[in-house]
Design a protein around this motif. Structure first.
Motif, PDB file in Angstrom:
ATOM      1  N   MET A   1      63.198  55.110  78.207  1.00 22.21           N
ATOM      2  CA  MET A   1      62.025  54.237  78.074  1.00 22.21           C
ATOM      3  C   MET A   1      60.814  54.972  77.534  1.00 22.21           C
ATOM      4  O   MET A   1      60.003  54.393  76.792  1.00 22.21           O
ATOM      5  CB  MET A   1      61.700  53.610  79.429  1.00 22.21           C
TER       6      MET A   1
ATOM      7  N   GLU B   1      59.840  53.081  74.013  1.00 18.69           N
ATOM      8  CA  GLU B   1      58.884  52.011  74.283  1.00 18.69           C
ATOM      9  C   GLU B   1      58.316  51.438  72.991  1.00 18.69           C
ATOM     10  O   GLU B   1      58.191  50.216  72.831  1.00 18.69           O
ATOM     11  CB  GLU B   1      57.754  52.516  75.184  1.00 18.69           C
TER      12      GLU B   1
ATOM     13  N   TRP C   1      59.598  54.834  85.679  1.00 15.62           N
ATOM     14  CA  TRP C   1      59.294  53.944  84.559  1.00 15.62           C
ATOM     15  C   TRP C   1      58.343  52.822  84.991  1.00 15.62           C
ATOM     16  O   TRP C   1      57.337  52.560  84.342  1.00 15.62           O
ATOM     17  CB  TRP C   1      60.583  53.320  84.030  1.00 15.62           C
TER      18      TRP C   1
ATOM     19  N   ILE D   1      54.865  52.967  83.051  1.00 15.20           N
ATOM     20  CA  ILE D   1      54.892  52.210  81.801  1.00 15.20           C
ATOM     21  C   ILE D   1      54.306  50.826  82.046  1.00 15.20           C
ATOM     22  O   ILE D   1      54.852  50.027  82.813  1.00 15.20           O
ATOM     23  CB  ILE D   1      56.329  52.097  81.244  1.00 15.20           C
TER      24      ILE D   1
ATOM     25  N   TYR E   1      60.054  43.670  79.837  1.00 11.61           N
ATOM     26  CA  TYR E   1      58.972  44.450  79.239  1.00 11.61           C
ATOM     27  C   TYR E   1      58.063  43.500  78.484  1.00 11.61           C
ATOM     28  O   TYR E   1      58.517  42.681  77.662  1.00 11.61           O
ATOM     29  CB  TYR E   1      59.526  45.506  78.292  1.00 11.61           C
TER      30      TYR E   1
ATOM     31  N   ARG F   1      54.587  43.935  76.246  1.00 15.88           N
ATOM     32  CA  ARG F   1      53.637  44.921  75.718  1.00 15.88           C
ATOM     33  C   ARG F   1      52.217  44.514  76.060  1.00 15.88           C
ATOM     34  O   ARG F   1      51.816  43.352  75.871  1.00 15.88           O
ATOM     35  CB  ARG F   1      53.802  45.054  74.203  1.00 15.88           C
TER      36      ARG F   1
END
Length: 332
Positions: free
Chosen positions: A270, A274, A300, A304, A322, A324
């Motif tokens: 990751m 990413e 993670w 993240i 995920y 962003r």
């Protein structure tokens, strides 16, 4: 006579002399002396009898005392023996019950283990049937023993592809799962890129894709392991040059590098990828039940932004979402 001691011999000799004296006195006409000597002899005889009777009484008393002592010892010994035997019997009974309970528990555990094994095997067979029913292969597939993921986990993964309809799937670690994913993506119009650090295994997977006519959907890229520096540590991970043209990955399947390549072998995934993910992506982390993989998963999620754990799937992998995070610059 030889068995007499000195005292007994002396008494017997005195009695004999006294008898001879009585006989001699009587023969010589000294009847008075003879009667006197006879009286002395009789008195001595009575005294001896009394002495013998007294000794016999003492011996009988001593014998009774000895017998009483022997009976006491025997009674005490018998009680101890009986106590020891009773204790042994109780201990044997307890041991027998303990062994019986353990045996019953083992039999129950074995039965439960057999039931679980049968249920697990049945689930694997059912999953395999569903896979073949959903995507009839155009060529022979390897045996289930060759699956990188077991059939139930593979079915979960294929279901994830069906429901989320990714356009681009990136798989770390190729194998039989690559073929099944390619079949699923073929129906959806998606594409699969798979990395493998082992050239021989990569070539084997490419041959399977060619045999099934899936080379237009999926490709396997050679990506030898190179050192990657993260958090002050060096990790052996895939050569990122193999991903130079990869962008907007909708589904990331982390199934490599293998554990034997080093501790925390999958942690860099990751951190390195990413930027390769789409703004909204799904991450599947295989073998998430292992301790080192759980640590990587926690790191993670903690470090993240936009990465959250959806929860552990029924199999051995974890699914993460995920999103962003885009930060707008404040106006000057």
């Amino acid at each position: 006579m030889r068995k007499l001691n000195r005292r007994q011999a002396a008494v017997l000799a005195a009695a004999a002399l006294l008898g001879l004296a009585v006989v001699g006195s009587a023969l010589t006409g000294h009847f008075g002396l003879a009667l006197t000597l006879l009286g002395v002899f009789l008195a001595g005889t009575v005294a001896g009898l009394l002495f013998v009777l007294h000794r016999l009484t003492q011996l009988f008393a001593l014998q009774r005392t000895h017998q009483r002592d022997v009976r006491q010892v025997l009674d005490h010994t018998q009680r101890r023996v009986l106590g020891a035997v009773e204790e042994m019997l109780l201990s044997a009974g307890d041991r027998h019950r303990e062994l019986t309970d353990k045996l019953a528990a083992q039999q129950k555990a074995a039965a439960n283990g057999t039931d679980r094994l049968l249920r697990a095997q049945t689930a694997e067979v059912e999953a395999l049937f569903q896979l073949f029913d959903g995507f009839p292969p155009r060529a022979p597939m390897p045996s289930s023993g060759g699956f990188a993921l077991n059939p139930t986990d593979l079915l979960d993964l294929v279901h994830l592809v069906r429901t989320r309809k990714p356009k681009l799937v990136l798989e770390l670690g190729s194998g039989t799962s690559t073929v099944w994913l390619a079949y699923a993506l073929e129906k959806l119009g998606g594409r699969l890129v798979s990395l493998d650090h082992d050239p021989g295994y990569a070539e084997k997977t490419r041959a399977m894709l060619a045999a099934h006519g899936l080379t237009e959907v999926a490709e396997v890229r050679d990506a030898p392991l190179r050192p990657v520096l993260l958090d002050g540590r060096s990790f052996p991970w895939y050569d990122t040059d193999a991903l130079a043209d990869v962008r907007a990955v909708d589904l990331l399947l982390i199934d490599g590098p293998p554990e034997k390549t080093g501790p925390d072998a999958r942690y860099p995934a990751m951190r390195v990828l990413e930027d390769k993910l789409a703004d909204a992506a799904t991450v599947v982390f295989d073998d998430a039940h292992r301790h080192d993989e759980q640590q990587a998963l926690r790191k993670w999620v903690e470090t993240i932004e936009g990465l959250t754990e959806e929860g552990e799937a029924p199999g051995r992998h974890a699914v993460l979402s995920y999103r962003r995070v885009v930060r707008q610059l404040a106006p000057q």
